[in-house]
Design an enzyme around this catalytic site. Structure first.
Site, PDB file in Angstrom:
ATOM      1  CB  SER A  10      -0.881   0.004   1.256  1.00  0.00           C
ATOM      2  OG  SER A  10      -1.533   1.249   1.436  1.00  0.00           O
ATOM      3  CE1 TYR A  57      -4.158  -1.947   5.601  1.00  0.00           C
ATOM      4  CE2 TYR A  57      -3.248   0.147   4.849  1.00  0.00           C
ATOM      5  CZ  TYR A  57      -3.825  -1.085   4.569  1.00  0.00           C
ATOM      6  OH  TYR A  57      -4.046  -1.461   3.264  1.00  0.00           O
TER       7      TYR A  57
END
Length: 236
Positions: free
Chosen positions: A127, A140
């Site tokens: 990501s 995250y």
């Protein structure tokens, strides 16, 4: 060479993973779609599930040519960094980082034992959060930064076996994960957040997977592919 190559895609029940699995199948791969609701069910954070998945793949197809580590979760609650709980941190890293690391290890061990009829490849979906601070979901970000290093480590270690390892960093992709913040993201994109002024689509990521799977980048093991509409560019 084998008439049909086998690909394993984790987190393949929806979103990016589903699109990747469909695209690989359309390209001629036999695709094993791994997910918690799949057959067999697979939680990549569980060692027994990872081992059961590999056994299933080998029993059904005899080998594995491509592993796409797409499975990942976001925090259940977006909490300020100063309020991140130990439970949330451990839960997110267990799937996103620990699960990805040991999926790479387990499947790489199988790949290097196989006759080299077809080149094998591993693709890790990380990501833009691997390098972008988001203080309301710090766990995250940490997990995805870890996936970047996992990719580098395995690319280095597996090069001698002819196994390429790659990372794709999706940006703001239109999936269930961003549903609640979609309007805000669209507004920010129009105002210049990304040079390409649209939300990304799962197919944007799947197309890069197909390119890597084609062998076009086998001499570029360890490479990072940004599927982010240019978000990674540093602009004045």
């Amino acid at each position: 060479m084998n008439a049909q190559k086998t690909a394993v895609v984790t987190g393949a029940s929806r979103g990016i993973g589903l699109c990747i699995a469909d695209s690989l199948e359309n390209a001629g791969y036999a695709v094993v779609r791994a997910s918690r609701s799949g057959d067999p069910p697979c939680d990549i954070g569980e060692a027994s599930d990872r081992e059961r998945l590999l056994k299933y793949v080998l029993n059904k197809h005899g080998r594995v040519d491509l592993l796409v580590n797409n499975a990942g979760i976001a925090p259940a609650v977006r909490a300020d960094l100063l309020e991140t709980t130990l439970n949330s941190f451990r839960t997110v890293l267990r799937t996103n980082l620990e699960g990805t690391f040991f999926m790479c290890q387990l499947f790489a061990d199988q790949m290097r034992k196989q006759p080299r009829e077809n080149p094998c490849r591993i693709i890790n979906i990380s990501s833009i959060s691997a390098y972008t601070s988001s203080t309301k979901r710090g766990e995250y970000c940490v997990s995805k930064a870890g996936v970047s290093m996992v990719t580098q480590l395995f690319a280095d270690r597996l090069a001698e076996y002819g196994i390429g390892v790659f990372e794709i960093r999706p940006g703001i992709i239109e999936t269930d994960m961003i549903a609640k913040a979609k309007d805000d993201y669209e507004r920010r994109i129009v105002n210049g957040l990304t040079p390409v002024k649209r939300l990304g689509q799962p197919q944007d990521v799947a197309d890069i997977v197909l390119a890597i799977a084609s062998g076009a980048f086998d001499f570029a093991t360890g490479q990072v592919f940004n599927a982010d509409g240019g978000f990674h560019l540093r602009r004045l």
